[in-house]
Scaffold this motif. Sequence first.
Motif, PDB file in Angstrom:
ATOM      1  N   TRP A   1       0.856  -1.180   0.000  1.00 34.18           N
ATOM      2  CA  TRP A   1       0.000   0.000   0.000  1.00 34.18           C
ATOM      3  C   TRP A   1       0.891   1.228   0.000  1.00 34.18           C
ATOM      4  O   TRP A   1       1.781   1.359   0.846  1.00 34.18           O
ATOM      5  CB  TRP A   1      -0.896   0.004   1.234  1.00 34.18           C
ATOM      6  N   GLY A   2       0.683   2.134  -0.964  1.00 31.56           N
ATOM      7  CA  GLY A   2       1.445   3.371  -1.025  1.00 31.56           C
ATOM      8  C   GLY A   2       0.789   4.431  -0.159  1.00 31.56           C
ATOM      9  O   GLY A   2      -0.272   4.951  -0.509  1.00 31.56           O
TER      10      GLY A   2
ATOM     11  N   THR B   1       0.748   7.743  -2.141  1.00 31.06           N
ATOM     12  CA  THR B   1      -0.053   7.703  -3.377  1.00 31.06           C
ATOM     13  C   THR B   1      -1.491   7.285  -3.114  1.00 31.06           C
ATOM     14  O   THR B   1      -2.343   7.490  -3.960  1.00 31.06           O
ATOM     15  CB  THR B   1       0.553   6.711  -4.384  1.00 31.06           C
TER      16      THR B   1
ATOM     17  N   TRP C   1      -2.809   0.852  -4.129  1.00 27.52           N
ATOM     18  CA  TRP C   1      -2.145  -0.434  -3.999  1.00 27.52           C
ATOM     19  C   TRP C   1      -1.181  -0.593  -5.153  1.00 27.52           C
ATOM     20  O   TRP C   1      -1.479  -0.209  -6.282  1.00 27.52           O
ATOM     21  CB  TRP C   1      -3.174  -1.563  -4.017  1.00 27.52           C
ATOM     22  N   TRP C   2      -0.024  -1.174  -4.868  1.00 23.70           N
ATOM     23  CA  TRP C   2       1.023  -1.363  -5.878  1.00 23.70           C
ATOM     24  C   TRP C   2       1.434  -2.818  -5.915  1.00 23.70           C
ATOM     25  O   TRP C   2       1.352  -3.525  -4.909  1.00 23.70           O
ATOM     26  CB  TRP C   2       2.245  -0.515  -5.531  1.00 23.70           C
TER      27      TRP C   2
ATOM     28  N   MET D   1       4.620  -5.433  -7.788  1.00 21.87           N
ATOM     29  CA  MET D   1       5.745  -5.695  -8.667  1.00 21.87           C
ATOM     30  C   MET D   1       5.661  -7.180  -8.999  1.00 21.87           C
ATOM     31  O   MET D   1       5.784  -8.032  -8.107  1.00 21.87           O
ATOM     32  CB  MET D   1       7.075  -5.366  -8.007  1.00 21.87           C
TER      33      MET D   1
ATOM     34  N   LEU E   1       5.727  -1.675 -12.729  1.00 18.29           N
ATOM     35  CA  LEU E   1       4.921  -1.597 -11.519  1.00 18.29           C
ATOM     36  C   LEU E   1       3.486  -1.311 -11.938  1.00 18.29           C
ATOM     37  O   LEU E   1       3.246  -0.524 -12.848  1.00 18.29           O
ATOM     38  CB  LEU E   1       5.411  -0.477 -10.602  1.00 18.29           C
ATOM     39  N   LEU E   2       2.548  -1.942 -11.256  1.00 16.22           N
ATOM     40  CA  LEU E   2       1.131  -1.684 -11.495  1.00 16.22           C
ATOM     41  C   LEU E   2       0.550  -1.060 -10.240  1.00 16.22           C
ATOM     42  O   LEU E   2       0.954  -1.390  -9.130  1.00 16.22           O
ATOM     43  CB  LEU E   2       0.389  -2.985 -11.810  1.00 16.22           C
ATOM     44  N   ASP E   3      -0.421  -0.179 -10.417  1.00 16.24           N
ATOM     45  CA  ASP E   3      -1.099   0.396  -9.260  1.00 16.24           C
ATOM     46  C   ASP E   3      -2.596   0.421  -9.517  1.00 16.24           C
ATOM     47  O   ASP E   3      -3.044   0.390 -10.657  1.00 16.24           O
ATOM     48  CB  ASP E   3      -0.588   1.793  -8.934  1.00 16.24           C
TER      49      ASP E   3
ATOM     50  N   LEU F   1      -6.495  -4.161  -8.499  1.00 22.27           N
ATOM     51  CA  LEU F   1      -5.097  -4.558  -8.669  1.00 22.27           C
ATOM     52  C   LEU F   1      -5.009  -6.010  -9.138  1.00 22.27           C
ATOM     53  O   LEU F   1      -4.255  -6.334 -10.049  1.00 22.27           O
ATOM     54  CB  LEU F   1      -4.336  -4.380  -7.357  1.00 22.27           C
TER      55      LEU F   1
END
Length: 83
Positions: free
Chosen positions: A45-46, A49, A52-53, A55, A62-64, A71
Amino acid sequence: MNPAGYPQHLRADELHTTTSRMDAKSIRNAEPGRLSRQYGAIVWWGHYTRAWWVMLPNSRRLLDAPTLAALEAQIIRTLGLMR
């Protein structure tokens, strides 16, 4: 006692039972672990930002997403698991 374990002399509206409480925080904390195990990814969790991120393994991308469900949908699309 009846089969449910309550005294026979109590009416249904007099029974006071307790139900399990679901702890949303523990469920929310378990979901990233499930995604990590299922897809071999690193999920976090960012805090800045507010997203949710993830790898993914063998990927430089990277996906968010705003939610874990969104996600996971991105992970599935990126890994080509849905046709």
